[in-house]
Design an enzyme around this catalytic site. Structure first.
Site, PDB file in Angstrom:
ATOM      1  N   LYS A  77       0.842  -1.083   0.173  1.00  0.00           N
ATOM      2  CA  LYS A  77      -0.147   0.095   0.002  1.00  0.00           C
ATOM      3  C   LYS A  77       0.791   1.078   0.041  1.00  0.00           C
ATOM      4  O   LYS A  77       2.111   1.258   0.389  1.00  0.00           O
ATOM      5  CB  LYS A  77      -0.853  -0.078   1.330  1.00  0.00           C
ATOM      6  N   TYR A 114     -19.480   7.775   0.052  1.00  0.00           N
ATOM      7  CA  TYR A 114     -20.126   7.846  -1.256  1.00  0.00           C
ATOM      8  C   TYR A 114     -19.130   8.091  -2.282  1.00  0.00           C
ATOM      9  O   TYR A 114     -19.378   8.999  -3.419  1.00  0.00           O
ATOM     10  CB  TYR A 114     -21.279   8.794  -1.224  1.00  0.00           C
ATOM     11  N   ASN A 169     -15.933   6.244  -4.946  1.00  0.00           N
ATOM     12  CA  ASN A 169     -16.108   5.325  -5.941  1.00  0.00           C
ATOM     13  C   ASN A 169     -16.756   3.863  -5.526  1.00  0.00           C
ATOM     14  O   ASN A 169     -17.488   3.391  -6.225  1.00  0.00           O
ATOM     15  CB  ASN A 169     -14.881   4.961  -6.516  1.00  0.00           C
ATOM     16  N   GLY A 179     -18.755   3.615  -2.691  1.00  0.00           N
ATOM     17  CA  GLY A 179     -20.360   3.702  -1.980  1.00  0.00           C
ATOM     18  C   GLY A 179     -21.366   3.851  -3.121  1.00  0.00           C
ATOM     19  O   GLY A 179     -22.513   3.407  -3.093  1.00  0.00           O
TER      20      GLY A 179
HETATM   21  N1  GLU Z   1      -7.256  -0.138  -3.491  1.00  0.00           N
HETATM   22  C1  GLU Z   1      -8.122  -1.415  -3.724  1.00  0.00           C
HETATM   23  C2  GLU Z   1      -8.131  -2.045  -2.539  1.00  0.00           C
HETATM   24  O1  GLU Z   1      -7.838  -1.519  -1.387  1.00  0.00           O
HETATM   25  C3  GLU Z   1      -7.601  -2.023  -4.923  1.00  0.00           C
HETATM   26  C4  GLU Z   1      -6.268  -2.268  -4.607  1.00  0.00           C
HETATM   27  C5  GLU Z   1      -5.539  -2.739  -5.934  1.00  0.00           C
HETATM   28  O2  GLU Z   1      -6.343  -3.045  -7.000  1.00  0.00           O
HETATM   29  O3  GLU Z   1      -4.437  -3.278  -6.058  1.00  0.00           O
HETATM   30  O4  GLU Z   1      -8.419  -3.320  -2.332  1.00  0.00           O
END
Ligand code: GLU
Length: 421
Positions: free
Chosen positions: A105, A218, A220, A222
């Site tokens: 992340k 609300y 992407n 929600g």
């Molecule tokens: N940000 C999204 C999640 O928390 C998608 C992560 C991704 O597609 O790598 O799952």
């Protein structure tokens, strides 16, 4: 004790599952910490000619199952511990969804609403430049998350490709379709959420037709959840809330009305006809979370259900579309109340699953139809849901612990086979 540090939450959740699994201590300890953590500070030229230093993070939590994968958040309150927690949840998420990735992340500390479009572009490009040696299609693959969009991904992919001198669509997912994105990625997280709700309702022998729903957040996720609950499952979304506040209607709030209203007013909360305004972000969201609905869907950020409000939750099912919406104290209370929780890293795994499909398509330079994407997504989510639900029944544990057990077992096996432990 009140615990709001998401990384401490992760460690507590993991410890609980490790005990249930009787996990070997060396594996348990290895999974309590991220493998790699990057902190970068980089300069960006602002529109007024000044230069500003921004801080960014990228955490690669564990790559036993494949290259690390996970979104990037642009948020003013981003902290290293939050990114570490989100990277850990990504690790469990890819494992439970059975896709060959580890978890990662990233984030940049910034307020996107105070940046111009051009400044956003420069922040995005400079961040990628700062971490370009540590990411790549076989290393670590970012994606969108809170306040980052497909446009952000396009800039980042372009910057990485320029730095490396190759055309590298597979370095990042969630791109616009025109530059290597996948059909069906836009609403993939929400679609995954509704597949898990459909499966939960089946297991619990409940009909979703006219079931009442409250959606908190609300963005992407929600907003698409609202659309799809209405369109695909015939459910009735009676309350929605975001940073502007929350609204309620016993008869259901129509998705298309909200969209029209948003276009007209920019904000939907106060101006809509035929709905009751529940209050601003504080008051409105508090009321929304405590509504007597069939299904509550937190779809914003972490720490929304806490020991302060958990006892007041009246929903029968909680579908955690957000990452980390429930603190451990709240979790205990909700489980005691017998609420059926679809835990975050199972519930919202649809996004990363279609990210994986996007990456597979990028590598093959061959693109699938939307129907194909949805069908494969449905299969993956249905299987992951069944694995977790069945495990919870067999072991007599809550769904979150069961989801951890399914994931951790896969990770432990991979780490053993690689000879790490
Ligand atoms: N940000 C999204 C999640 O928390 C998608 C992560 C991704 O597609 O790598 O799952």
């Amino acid at each position: 004790m009140k615990e709001m540090n998401p990384f401490k939450t992760v460690q507590r959740q993991l410890d609980k599952a490790a005990e249930a699994l009787d996990l070997e201590e060396s594996i348990h300890q290895a999974l309590r910490k991220p493998m790699r953590t990057f902190i970068v500070n980089f300069q960006v030229k602002m529109d007024d000619g000044s230069s500003k230093t921004f801080k960014g993070y990228r955490v690669q939590y564990n790559d036993a199952l494949g290259p690390t994968k996970g979104g990037l958040r642009f948020h003013p309150n981003e902290t290293l511990d939050t990114v570490k927690a989100l990277a850990a949840w990504m690790t469990w998420k890819t494992a439970v969804a059975d896709i060959p990735y580890g978890g990662g992340k990233g984030g940049v500390v910034c307020s996107p609403n105070q940046l111009s479009e051009r400044e956003m572009e420069r922040v995005s490009r400079s961040y990628i430049c700062a971490i370009s040696d540590y990411i790549g299609p076989d290393k670590d693959i970012p994606a969108p998350d809170v306040y980052t969009t497909s446009q952000t991904m396009a800039w980042m992919m372009d910057e990485f490709s320029k730095i490396k001198g190759v055309n590298a669509p597979g370095v990042i997912t969630g791109k616009p379709v025109e530059v290597g994105g996948s059909l069906g990625r836009g609403d993939a997280t929400a679609r995954g959420v509704i597949y898990t709700i459909r499966e939960a309702a089946n297991k619990l022998n409940r009909s979703l037709d006219q079931a009442t729903i409250a959606v908190q957040g609300y963005g992407n996720v929600g907003s698409y959840v609202h659309k799809l609950m209405e369109e695909q499952l015939g459910a009735k979304v009676v309350a929605i809330g975001d940073e502007e506040g929350a609204i309620y209607s016993e008869d259901g709030i129509c998705y298309s009305k909200v969209k029209d209203n948003m276009k007209a007013h920019g904000v939907f909360s106060k101006e809509m006809e035929g709905v009751e305004y529940l209050g601003d972000i504080e008051e409105g969201n508090k009321k929304l979370l405590e509504l007597d609905v069939d299904i509550l869907i937190p779809a914003a950020i972490e720490n929304v259900l806490t020991q302060e409000n958990a006892d007041e939750v009246k929903a029968d099912i909680i579908a955690e579309a957000a990452n980390g919406p429930t603190t451990p104290e709240a979790d205990d209370i909700l489980n005691q109340k017998g609420i059926y929780i679809i835990p975050d890293f199972l519930c919202n795994a649809g996004g990363v699953t279609v990210s994986y499909f996007e990456w597979v398509q990028n590598r093959n330079r061959y693109y699938w139809s939307e129907a194909e994407v949805y069908e494969r997504l449905d299969k993956k989510m249905t299987k992951a849901f069944a694995d977790v639900h069945n495990r919870a029944q067999e072991e007599g544990v809550d769904n979150r612990t069961a989801a951890y057990m399914v994931s951790i077992e896969k990770l432990a096996r991979a780490m053993e086979l690689r000879g790490w432990v």
